[in-house]
Design an enzyme around this catalytic site. Structure first.
Site, PDB file in Angstrom:
ATOM      1  N   ASN A  31       0.856  -1.182   0.000  1.00 52.80           N
ATOM      2  CA  ASN A  31       0.000   0.000   0.000  1.00 52.80           C
ATOM      3  C   ASN A  31       0.896   1.237   0.000  1.00 52.80           C
ATOM      4  O   ASN A  31       1.550   1.543   0.991  1.00 52.80           O
ATOM      5  CB  ASN A  31      -0.899  -0.022   1.246  1.00 52.80           C
ATOM      6  CG  ASN A  31      -1.885   1.132   1.291  1.00 52.80           C
ATOM      7  OD1 ASN A  31      -1.550   2.266   0.968  1.00 52.80           O
ATOM      8  ND2 ASN A  31      -3.103   0.836   1.708  1.00 52.80           N
ATOM      9  N   HIS A  66      -3.321   6.320  14.936  1.00 57.18           N
ATOM     10  CA  HIS A  66      -3.119   4.972  15.463  1.00 57.18           C
ATOM     11  C   HIS A  66      -1.781   4.396  15.024  1.00 57.18           C
ATOM     12  O   HIS A  66      -1.075   3.776  15.809  1.00 57.18           O
ATOM     13  CB  HIS A  66      -4.262   4.060  15.005  1.00 57.18           C
ATOM     14  CG  HIS A  66      -4.531   4.085  13.522  1.00 57.18           C
ATOM     15  ND1 HIS A  66      -4.723   5.257  12.819  1.00 57.18           N
ATOM     16  CD2 HIS A  66      -4.648   3.092  12.600  1.00 57.18           C
ATOM     17  CE1 HIS A  66      -4.941   4.977  11.541  1.00 57.18           C
ATOM     18  NE2 HIS A  66      -4.897   3.676  11.380  1.00 57.18           N
ATOM     19  N   ARG A  67      -1.410   4.625  13.754  1.00 54.05           N
ATOM     20  CA  ARG A  67      -0.142   4.089  13.256  1.00 54.05           C
ATOM     21  C   ARG A  67       1.033   4.826  13.891  1.00 54.05           C
ATOM     22  O   ARG A  67       2.040   4.222  14.246  1.00 54.05           O
ATOM     23  CB  ARG A  67      -0.103   4.180  11.732  1.00 54.05           C
ATOM     24  CG  ARG A  67       1.012   3.340  11.101  1.00 54.05           C
ATOM     25  CD  ARG A  67       0.804   3.194   9.604  1.00 54.05           C
ATOM     26  NE  ARG A  67      -0.403   2.427   9.319  1.00 54.05           N
ATOM     27  CZ  ARG A  67      -1.510   2.938   8.784  1.00 54.05           C
ATOM     28  NH1 ARG A  67      -1.572   4.212   8.463  1.00 54.05           N
ATOM     29  NH2 ARG A  67      -2.549   2.174   8.558  1.00 54.05           N
ATOM     30  N   ASP A 109      -0.941  -3.983  10.359  1.00 55.11           N
ATOM     31  CA  ASP A 109      -2.316  -4.274   9.945  1.00 55.11           C
ATOM     32  C   ASP A 109      -3.193  -3.328  10.728  1.00 55.11           C
ATOM     33  O   ASP A 109      -3.011  -3.154  11.937  1.00 55.11           O
ATOM     34  CB  ASP A 109      -2.700  -5.724  10.212  1.00 55.11           C
ATOM     35  CG  ASP A 109      -4.024  -6.075   9.534  1.00 55.11           C
ATOM     36  OD1 ASP A 109      -4.212  -5.688   8.364  1.00 55.11           O
ATOM     37  OD2 ASP A 109      -4.878  -6.724  10.160  1.00 55.11           O
ATOM     38  N   SER A 110      -4.089  -2.699  10.033  1.00 53.02           N
ATOM     39  CA  SER A 110      -4.876  -1.669  10.690  1.00 53.02           C
ATOM     40  C   SER A 110      -6.290  -1.660  10.151  1.00 53.02           C
ATOM     41  O   SER A 110      -6.587  -2.241   9.106  1.00 53.02           O
ATOM     42  CB  SER A 110      -4.226  -0.294  10.489  1.00 53.02           C
ATOM     43  OG  SER A 110      -4.055  -0.027   9.104  1.00 53.02           O
ATOM     44  N   GLY A 137      -8.514   5.220   2.966  1.00 52.00           N
ATOM     45  CA  GLY A 137      -9.407   4.376   3.748  1.00 52.00           C
ATOM     46  C   GLY A 137     -10.609   5.149   4.263  1.00 52.00           C
ATOM     47  O   GLY A 137     -11.275   5.863   3.509  1.00 52.00           O
ATOM     48  N   LYS A 152       0.295   4.457  -0.005  1.00 52.31           N
ATOM     49  CA  LYS A 152      -0.039   5.523   0.940  1.00 52.31           C
ATOM     50  C   LYS A 152       0.348   5.126   2.364  1.00 52.31           C
ATOM     51  O   LYS A 152       0.841   5.943   3.138  1.00 52.31           O
ATOM     52  CB  LYS A 152      -1.528   5.855   0.847  1.00 52.31           C
ATOM     53  CG  LYS A 152      -1.919   6.515  -0.465  1.00 52.31           C
ATOM     54  CD  LYS A 152      -3.391   6.877  -0.500  1.00 52.31           C
ATOM     55  CE  LYS A 152      -3.761   7.572  -1.798  1.00 52.31           C
ATOM     56  NZ  LYS A 152      -5.200   7.924  -1.852  1.00 52.31           N
ATOM     57  N   LYS A 153       0.132   3.865   2.693  1.00 46.90           N
ATOM     58  CA  LYS A 153       0.533   3.392   4.021  1.00 46.90           C
ATOM     59  C   LYS A 153       2.053   3.411   4.156  1.00 46.90           C
ATOM     60  O   LYS A 153       2.598   3.795   5.190  1.00 46.90           O
ATOM     61  CB  LYS A 153      -0.009   1.983   4.262  1.00 46.90           C
ATOM     62  CG  LYS A 153       0.314   1.424   5.636  1.00 46.90           C
ATOM     63  CD  LYS A 153      -0.221   0.013   5.803  1.00 46.90           C
ATOM     64  CE  LYS A 153      -1.719  -0.026   5.886  1.00 46.90           C
ATOM     65  NZ  LYS A 153      -2.223  -1.383   6.230  1.00 46.90           N
TER      66      LYS A 153
END
Length: 204
Positions: free
Chosen positions: A13, A186-187, A76-77, A159, A15-16
């Site tokens: 991903n 969160h990340r 993983d989110s 997302g 963007k991630k």
């Protein structure tokens, strides 16, 4: 000459990956060179079959480490919505049945919450980050509480960001600047907990 440790960020991903890179770079971790899956030989996709975010993050990091021998970090989110019993949870990326279709996933979520009053629209973004290296395994979890808006707002992020309003703000996550999001997301919170292990890796 100081040794440089290669750290594989096990994600496709983009963007991630960019978000992970910003947070790690911002921590000033000298001695670490970040690699993406595009920088190494093709790896098979790790199926996300775990029942928790931690299960999936650890499986991805283990597979990447096993295949490359490089210290590997994986995330993983997803989004947990109280009114939906904690769903979509680990199914967040494929909630609509089409993996990675942000618009469809968000539209379904809003439809499921259309009759839920504002005071019961609590939710939290959750990120589990796993680091697997020759020194062992570390798994951490970060949470970002907030509520679900009634319609999407903002063009940033990815997302469910356009419908997630963090507690203490009236903007959605998609309306925050990258720096603002990294500081509270969160990340970002999960990676902050992982930093001691990453620093040990860099200086090991």
């Amino acid at each position: 000459m100081a040794l440089v440790t290669k750290l594989l960020v096990a994600s496709r991903n983009r963007k991630k990956l960019a978000e992970l890179r910003r947070v790690l770079d911002g921590a000033g971790l000298s001695g670490l060179t970040l690699l993406s899956l595009g920088d190494v030989s093709p790896l098979p996709e790790t199926p996300e079959t775990g029942v928790t975010f931690e299960d999936n993050a650890l499986a991805k990091a283990r597979d990447a480490f096993s295949a490359t021998g490089l210290a590997s970090v994986a995330d993983d989110s997803g989004l947990e919505v109280a009114a939906l019993g904690g769903m979509p949870g680990v199914l967040s990326a494929r909630w609509s049945g089409r993996y990675g279709d942000d618009a469809a996933n968000t539209a379904l979520l809003l439809a499921q919450l259309c009759d839920v009053p504002d005071e019961r629209r609590g939710a939290a973004f959750v990120s589990a980050c796993a680091l697997v290296s020759g020194s062992g395994e570390v798994v951490v979890r970060g949470e970002w509480p907030g509520t679900i808006a009634r319609e999407p707002r903002g063009d940033g992020g990815f997302g469910y960001d356009p419908v997630f309003v963090p507690y203490g703000d009236d903007r959605t996550a998609a309306q925050l600047s990258p720096a603002e999001k990294d500081a509270v997301s969160h990340r970002g919170r999960a990676l902050a907990l992982l930093l001691p292990a990453l620093r040990s890796l860099a200086t090991g």
